[in-house]
Design an enzyme around this catalytic site. Structure first.
Site, PDB file in Angstrom:
ATOM      1  N   HIS A 142      51.266  37.300  51.033  1.00 18.71           N
ATOM      2  CA  HIS A 142      50.000  36.836  51.621  1.00 18.71           C
ATOM      3  C   HIS A 142      50.363  35.895  52.777  1.00 18.71           C
ATOM      4  O   HIS A 142      51.379  35.200  52.705  1.00 18.71           O
ATOM      5  CB  HIS A 142      49.240  36.080  50.527  1.00 18.71           C
ATOM      6  N   ASP A 219      54.450  32.069  44.402  1.00 13.36           N
ATOM      7  CA  ASP A 219      53.003  32.122  44.621  1.00 13.36           C
ATOM      8  C   ASP A 219      52.394  32.801  43.387  1.00 13.36           C
ATOM      9  O   ASP A 219      52.518  34.015  43.208  1.00 13.36           O
ATOM     10  CB  ASP A 219      52.728  32.932  45.897  1.00 13.36           C
ATOM     11  N   GLN A 222      47.873  35.274  42.019  1.00 13.48           N
ATOM     12  CA  GLN A 222      47.318  36.497  41.438  1.00 13.48           C
ATOM     13  C   GLN A 222      47.881  36.774  40.046  1.00 13.48           C
ATOM     14  O   GLN A 222      47.571  37.810  39.468  1.00 13.48           O
ATOM     15  CB  GLN A 222      47.580  37.704  42.366  1.00 13.48           C
ATOM     16  N   LYS A 245      40.365  31.304  41.943  1.00 14.37           N
ATOM     17  CA  LYS A 245      40.715  32.679  41.542  1.00 14.37           C
ATOM     18  C   LYS A 245      40.843  32.798  40.030  1.00 14.37           C
ATOM     19  O   LYS A 245      41.044  33.890  39.503  1.00 14.37           O
ATOM     20  CB  LYS A 245      42.032  33.101  42.204  1.00 14.37           C
ATOM     21  N   CYS A 390      44.766  39.476  54.180  1.00 12.20           N
ATOM     22  CA  CYS A 390      45.744  38.440  54.555  1.00 12.20           C
ATOM     23  C   CYS A 390      47.173  38.886  54.252  1.00 12.20           C
ATOM     24  O   CYS A 390      48.029  38.066  53.899  1.00 12.20           O
ATOM     25  CB  CYS A 390      45.449  37.098  53.881  1.00 12.20           C
TER      26      CYS A 390
HETATM   27  N1  PMP Z   1      48.485  33.917  47.795  1.00 13.04           N
HETATM   28  C1  PMP Z   1      47.873  35.008  47.328  1.00 13.04           C
HETATM   29  C2  PMP Z   1      48.692  36.095  46.670  1.00 13.04           C
HETATM   30  C3  PMP Z   1      46.483  35.122  47.431  1.00 13.04           C
HETATM   31  O1  PMP Z   1      45.879  36.221  46.957  1.00 13.04           O
HETATM   32  C4  PMP Z   1      45.757  34.070  48.046  1.00 13.04           C
HETATM   33  C5  PMP Z   1      44.244  34.153  48.197  1.00 13.04           C
HETATM   34  N2  PMP Z   1      43.788  35.377  48.706  1.00 13.04           N
HETATM   35  C6  PMP Z   1      46.447  32.956  48.506  1.00 13.04           C
HETATM   36  C7  PMP Z   1      47.814  32.909  48.370  1.00 13.04           C
HETATM   37  C8  PMP Z   1      45.757  31.803  49.156  1.00 13.04           C
HETATM   38  O2  PMP Z   1      44.901  31.176  48.259  1.00 13.04           O
HETATM   39  P1  PMP Z   1      43.811  30.129  48.785  1.00 13.04           P
HETATM   40  O3  PMP Z   1      43.098  30.815  49.918  1.00 13.04           O
HETATM   41  O4  PMP Z   1      42.945  29.914  47.601  1.00 13.04           O
HETATM   42  O5  PMP Z   1      44.536  28.914  49.235  1.00 13.04           O
END
Ligand code: PMP
Length: 435
Positions: A142, A219, A222, A245, A390
């Site tokens: 991401h 990270d 997910q 999430k 993203c």
């Molecule tokens: N890493 C992953 C794998 C994500 O799916 C996301 C959110 N789409 C993020 C980081 C970023 O999270 P946040 O926008 O809540 O900071």
């Protein structure tokens, strides 16, 4: 359309759907089918109530003031830390509150940058980067776990390298073994891809990173909502997750760190609440986690996130995982049967290798733009995500600029997956695309 038989389901989602008020709403007269939990999850009543109850009864700033409300707020705030830390297998002082995963990853990257500038205790020097040192990410990250490392590399003269992904969506571990080498100082990677839904081999990557003394940053955005998670057992040095999430509110997330790593890392944001002594010339800092928590903290959000993990614990993360695995199998089996669907990452077709997945799949539908697919599904009350999610480099790797992503959570039913598959099978005929 016919689907393969179900594997066993350990959780009855219809029994808990009533806990999520939004799931009973309709969209344009149709029942809402929410398949966008990887973007943000829905919230149970207990989470909404926890935030409202705090703001109604105890609201005050934590770790400030000597009055009753301030003491109650501080106690609730620190209880929330202990609850959320335990959910990921950590001790309370190993959990730093952040505003989300993006903030947590930036915190780490900027703290390493500060160590490179010679800031922090003598122990911080172990994180300093020199020109030619290497930061390793993967091709599937991401942007939140990519752009901060690009910036850190640009600031320090370090080189950014990446571990490639196979056509079937698995990380190329042979390549990882040559990309991670003597100059590697940081290895940052995702536990579960927000596009592929595949659970990555954390132990293998941690072993490679450890063999060269590199710091590991996971990270866990997910994975935290979908699998039992024990970060110390996974052996990573640092990890981030986002509250919104995992059934919690916006504006709160966690940064987990091994105690020795957090103790040696210099702060990123500075200001109130993270100091022991301040003069006009210089300051001394509190130990972690407070050293990383400058400013007035998100107290109501932390309390509501604790309610969210209590909810998840109440259902049981093993049961959540088993249920979502069944949803994912139904989703992927159904997608494979629809004419024109190309899944991003489909390990069973390419290599026959068994991989662990969560209930998420992204795909391209031949002849129809992802945004058109999304609008068609929306007209049926079905919420999915369209775009690059993203993860633009990963899409480029598969020759795409956009895809459609359906992602499940504990409250989704097999019936909803079938409603989605049935609607999707009508998209190409609707747009007049022939086989
Ligand atoms: N890493 C992953 C794998 C994500 O799916 C996301 C959110 N789409 C993020 C980081 C970023 O999270 P946040 O926008 O809540 O900071």
């Amino acid at each position: 359309m016919s689907f393969l038989p179900l594997t066993s389901i350990a959780l009855d989602p219809s029994a808990l759907r009533g806990d999520f008020p939004i799931l009973s709403r309709s969209v344009d007269g149709r029942r809402l089918v929410y398949l966008d939990s990887a973007a943000t999850s829905q919230k149970p009543r207990s989470v909404i109530d926890a935030e409202v109850a705090f703001l109604t009864n105890e609201n005050a700033a934590a770790h400030r003031g000597a009055h009753t409300l301030a003491a109650e707020a501080t106690e609730l705030f620190e209880d929330a830390r202990a609850t959320v830390a335990a959910f990921v297998g950590a001790e309370p002082e190993q959990l730093v509150w952040t505003s989300g995963a993006t903030a947590g990853l930036n915190l780490v990257a900027y703290a390493i940058g500060n160590a490179t500038l010679g800031r922090g205790a003598p122990a911080s020097a172990r994180f300093a980067l020199a020109p030619g040192d290497e930061i390793v990410v993967t091709e599937i990250e991401h942007h939140a776990n990519l752009v901060p490392w690009q910036e850190l590399a640009a600031r320090t003269g370090a080189t950014l390298r990446h571990i490639p992904v196979h056509d079937d969506g698995r990380l190329d571990l042979d390549a990882a073994a040559s990309v991670i080498g003597e100059r590697t100082r940081v290895v940052a990677f995702t536990h579960v891809s927000n596009v592929l839904g595949i659970v990555n081999p954390v132990a293998d990557l941690v072993a490679l990173a450890r063999s060269v003394g590199a710091l590991t940053v996971l990270d866990a955005c997910q994975s935290a909502p979908h699998l039992p998670l024990d970060l110390p057992i996974l052996g990573v040095d640092l990890a981030v997750f986002s509250g919104h999430k995992m059934l919690g509110p916006y504006g709160i997330g966690g940064l987990y760190g091994r105690t020795d790593v957090l103790e040696a890392l210099p702060p990123f944001l500075t200001g109130g609440s993270m100091i022991t002594r301040v003069t006009l010339d210089r300051s001394e800092y509190l130990p972690p986690p407070q050293r990383f928590e400058a400013g007035t903290q998100p107290v109501s959000q932390a309390i509501a996130l604790a309610a969210a993990v209590r909810y998840l614990d109440g259902v049981g993360m093993e049961a959540v995982h088993a249920h979502e695995r069944a949803l994912g199998e139904r989703l992927i089996d159904g997608l494979r049967e629809i004419e024109g669907v190309r899944l991003l990452g489909d390990p069973s077709t390419a290599s026959g290798q068994a991989v662990e997945r969560v209930g998420l799949a992204a795909f391209d539908l031949d002849g129809v733009h992802a945004h058109d697919v999304g609008q068609f599904l929306d007209s049926r009350g079905i919420a999915v995500r369209v775009g690059h999610h993203c993860a633009a480099p990963l899409h480029a790797r598969f020759g795409l600029t956009a895809s459609v992503r359906a992602s499940t959570a504990l409250y989704n039913t097999i019936d909803e997956v079938d409603v989605f598959l049935d609607a999707l099978s009508q998209v190409r005929p609707f747009f007049g695309v022939s086989a």
